[in-house]
Design an enzyme around this catalytic site. Structure first.
Site, mmCIF file in Angstrom:
data_model
loop_
_atom_site.group_PDB
_atom_site.id
_atom_site.type_symbol
_atom_site.label_atom_id
_atom_site.label_comp_id
_atom_site.label_asym_id
_atom_site.label_seq_id
_atom_site.Cartn_x
_atom_site.Cartn_y
_atom_site.Cartn_z
ATOM 1 N N SER A 122 68.630 44.786 72.365
ATOM 2 C CA SER A 122 68.894 44.120 73.640
ATOM 3 C C SER A 122 69.375 42.701 73.427
ATOM 4 O O SER A 122 69.843 42.070 74.365
ATOM 5 C CB SER A 122 67.640 44.130 74.501
ATOM 6 O OG SER A 122 66.562 43.589 73.791
ATOM 7 N N HIS A 143 73.783 49.599 74.072
ATOM 8 C CA HIS A 143 72.597 49.092 74.773
ATOM 9 C C HIS A 143 72.360 49.908 76.043
ATOM 10 O O HIS A 143 73.074 49.742 77.031
ATOM 11 C CB HIS A 143 72.815 47.599 75.087
ATOM 12 C CG HIS A 143 71.651 46.926 75.708
ATOM 13 N ND1 HIS A 143 71.774 45.808 76.497
ATOM 14 C CD2 HIS A 143 70.323 47.207 75.674
ATOM 15 C CE1 HIS A 143 70.580 45.441 76.908
ATOM 16 N NE2 HIS A 143 69.685 46.265 76.432
ATOM 17 N N GLU A 155 75.898 49.357 77.733
ATOM 18 C CA GLU A 155 76.633 48.154 77.331
ATOM 19 C C GLU A 155 77.047 48.376 75.876
ATOM 20 O O GLU A 155 76.191 48.501 75.005
ATOM 21 C CB GLU A 155 75.707 46.932 77.481
ATOM 22 C CG GLU A 155 76.396 45.597 77.368
ATOM 23 C CD GLU A 155 75.407 44.432 77.570
ATOM 24 O OE1 GLU A 155 74.204 44.570 77.269
ATOM 25 O OE2 GLU A 155 75.872 43.362 78.012
ATOM 26 N N ASN A 193 71.715 40.910 79.439
ATOM 27 C CA ASN A 193 70.533 40.052 79.344
ATOM 28 C C ASN A 193 70.855 38.567 79.462
ATOM 29 O O ASN A 193 69.978 37.771 79.785
ATOM 30 C CB ASN A 193 69.766 40.357 78.060
ATOM 31 C CG ASN A 193 68.984 41.654 78.228
ATOM 32 O OD1 ASN A 193 68.536 41.967 79.329
ATOM 33 N ND2 ASN A 193 68.846 42.409 77.158
HETATM 34 N N1 CAA Z 1 63.257 60.152 83.455
HETATM 35 C C1 CAA Z 1 63.879 60.916 84.387
HETATM 36 N N2 CAA Z 1 63.903 60.590 85.691
HETATM 37 C C2 CAA Z 1 63.245 59.463 86.066
HETATM 38 C C3 CAA Z 1 62.583 58.623 85.163
HETATM 39 C C4 CAA Z 1 62.607 59.005 83.793
HETATM 40 N N3 CAA Z 1 62.025 58.258 82.856
HETATM 41 N N4 CAA Z 1 62.053 57.568 85.847
HETATM 42 C C5 CAA Z 1 62.376 57.743 87.132
HETATM 43 N N5 CAA Z 1 63.093 58.886 87.265
HETATM 44 C C6 CAA Z 1 63.723 59.407 88.486
HETATM 45 C C7 CAA Z 1 62.734 59.917 89.488
HETATM 46 O O1 CAA Z 1 62.428 61.287 89.264
HETATM 47 C C8 CAA Z 1 63.509 59.729 90.788
HETATM 48 O O2 CAA Z 1 64.489 60.765 90.949
HETATM 49 P P1 CAA Z 1 65.171 61.112 92.378
HETATM 50 O O3 CAA Z 1 65.951 59.903 92.821
HETATM 51 O O4 CAA Z 1 66.051 62.287 92.093
HETATM 52 O O5 CAA Z 1 64.018 61.401 93.313
HETATM 53 C C9 CAA Z 1 64.262 58.436 90.561
HETATM 54 O O6 CAA Z 1 64.363 58.282 89.131
HETATM 55 C C10 CAA Z 1 63.551 57.262 91.139
HETATM 56 O O7 CAA Z 1 62.231 57.208 90.595
HETATM 57 P P2 CAA Z 1 60.899 57.023 91.448
HETATM 58 O O8 CAA Z 1 61.049 57.691 92.785
HETATM 59 O O9 CAA Z 1 59.733 57.388 90.582
HETATM 60 O O10 CAA Z 1 60.729 55.466 91.637
HETATM 61 P P3 CAA Z 1 61.723 54.370 92.178
HETATM 62 O O11 CAA Z 1 62.575 54.859 93.288
HETATM 63 O O12 CAA Z 1 60.837 53.215 92.361
HETATM 64 O O13 CAA Z 1 62.688 54.106 90.935
HETATM 65 C C11 CAA Z 1 63.279 52.982 88.953
HETATM 66 C C12 CAA Z 1 62.196 53.748 89.691
HETATM 67 C C13 CAA Z 1 64.449 53.934 88.653
HETATM 68 C C14 CAA Z 1 62.670 52.506 87.659
HETATM 69 C C15 CAA Z 1 63.779 51.820 89.889
HETATM 70 O O14 CAA Z 1 62.682 51.060 90.317
HETATM 71 C C16 CAA Z 1 64.762 50.917 89.204
HETATM 72 O O15 CAA Z 1 65.946 51.202 89.134
HETATM 73 N N6 CAA Z 1 64.277 49.756 88.707
HETATM 74 C C17 CAA Z 1 65.084 48.788 88.006
HETATM 75 C C18 CAA Z 1 65.267 49.278 86.593
HETATM 76 C C19 CAA Z 1 66.056 48.297 85.795
HETATM 77 O O16 CAA Z 1 66.524 47.275 86.253
HETATM 78 N N7 CAA Z 1 66.212 48.663 84.515
HETATM 79 C C20 CAA Z 1 66.874 47.791 83.576
HETATM 80 C C21 CAA Z 1 65.832 47.004 82.875
HETATM 81 S S1 CAA Z 1 66.556 45.926 81.732
HETATM 82 C C22 CAA Z 1 66.804 46.861 80.382
HETATM 83 O O17 CAA Z 1 66.454 48.012 80.267
HETATM 84 C C23 CAA Z 1 67.548 46.226 79.310
HETATM 85 C C24 CAA Z 1 66.915 45.205 78.489
HETATM 86 O O18 CAA Z 1 67.461 44.963 77.432
HETATM 87 C C25 CAA Z 1 65.741 44.381 78.870
#
Ligand code: CAA
Length: 286
Positions: A122, A143, A155, A193
């Site tokens: 990252s 990424h 990315e 990031n």
């Molecule tokens: N595998 C498969 N499916 C998953 C999953 C996983 N690990 N986690 C969630 N899902 C699916 C759920 O089944 C659900 O599917 P449907 O839309 O078909 O119903 C969907 O994703 C949404 O999940 P939830 O209903 O459980 O919960 P939510 O609506 O609150 O979404 C989330 C959860 C997808 C995590 C959402 O909150 C989100 O997008 N959050 C932001 C995530 C983000 O910004 N990620 C980037 C972080 S930074 C990074 O990764 C890089 C770095 O270098 C730091």
């Protein structure tokens, strides 16, 4: 250079590693997942199965396709065996420079000559990682975002010496995974990031200064900017230690005080309040 990718080895079976194996297997690749301990690999296989079950229950995947995908993943604790037939290796081990450099030295020795070596880092420089190999033209950043099966972005990061052919191969492969690749060059934090983590730091500084409380800051960004999570909840999800380490990379890489980590963040990490993984950060997790 390996132009057709069928066999992909993923180094590391944690949250990112098992998510990457999940999407590769679902897209039809032969996947070799490698970790040091068999129990970590067993936990990862169970996580992948459960995450595929979510897709099955939503009708996004059939039970048969799930079984076929799981059948395409083999697990290994020995790196030489895991990479011997690899066309591409994606490293998703701990975000620690020394660990990554040591892995890439070994991969360079053990993987076939034409094999592309990608890192899911990252924030660690791809150019630096490539410098410990004799194939810097075949080293690239891939990424993925957490949760990998859900987030559409990859990315793609070009190191100083990454060849255009390797970038093109990884771009196409990311599309085959159903992702949207975006190419960036190798500067601290790349793009994702460099923009995300200073926003999180500013949210923590706002909390520290008493501008608003945790819920207010998160609600303002969720409802005001249509972010799925507020910055403090997202910091807990990413891990406060990871946020701090990326800020340190930005701060030292650019030498600009605007990237200095907030005192509250440093204190919380020192006290072991790391977010979801430790049970408490800005929120409590039971
Ligand atoms: N595998 C498969 N499916 C998953 C999953 C996983 N690990 N986690 C969630 N899902 C699916 C759920 O089944 C659900 O599917 P449907 O839309 O078909 O119903 C969907 O994703 C949404 O999940 P939830 O209903 O459980 O919960 P939510 O609506 O609150 O979404 C989330 C959860 C997808 C995590 C959402 O909150 C989100 O997008 N959050 C932001 C995530 C983000 O910004 N990620 C980037 C972080 S930074 C990074 O990764 C890089 C770095 O270098 C730091």
């Amino acid at each position: 250079m390996q132009s057709t990718i069928n066999n992909v080895t993923v180094i590391g079976s944690g949250t990112m590693g098992n998510g990457i194996c999940h999407v590769l297997a679902q897209a039809g690749f032969n996947v070799n997942m490698m970790d040091i301990k068999q129990d970590a690999l067993d936990r990862a296989m169970s996580t992948i199965g459960k995450n595929m079950d979510r897709q099955v229950s939503k009708g996004a995947l059939t039970e048969e396709a799930k079984q076929q995908a799981l059948g395409r993943i083999a697990t290994h604790t020995d790196m030489a065996t895991a990479v011997k037939d690899a066309h591409l290796v994606i490293e998703a081990a701990s975000e620690n420079v020394d660990i990554k450099l040591s892995i890439f030295r070994q991969l360079d020795e053990l993987a076939p000559a034409g094999c592309i070596l990608a890192s899911n880092t990252s924030s660690i420089s791809i150019t630096r990682i490539a410098s410990v190999t004799k194939r810097a033209d075949k080293v690239i950043g891939m990424h993925f975002m957490n949760p990998v099966p859900v987030m559409k972005l990859v990315e793609v990061i070009n190191g100083y010496a990454t060849s255009a052919e390797v970038t093109s191969t990884i771009y196409k492969l990311s599309e085959q995974l159903g992702k949207v690749p975006c190419v960036a060059n190798d500067y601290p934090g790349f793009v994702a990031n460099r923009l995300l983590i200073p926003m999180i730091n500013e949210a923590i500084i706002s909390l520290q200064e008493g501008v608003a409380g945790v819920t207010e800051i998160d609600t303002i960004m969720k409802l005001g900017m249509a972010h799925p999570m507020g910055p403090l909840q997202l910091a807990d999800f990413i891990g406060l230690d990871v946020c701090l380490s990326i800020l340190n990379v930005l701060h030292s890489g650019f030498g600009n005080p605007k990237y200095a980590p907030s005192t509250l963040l440093v204190n919380m990490v020192q006290a072991g309040y790391l977010g979801v993984k430790s049970g408490e950060g800005f929120y409590k997790y039971t």
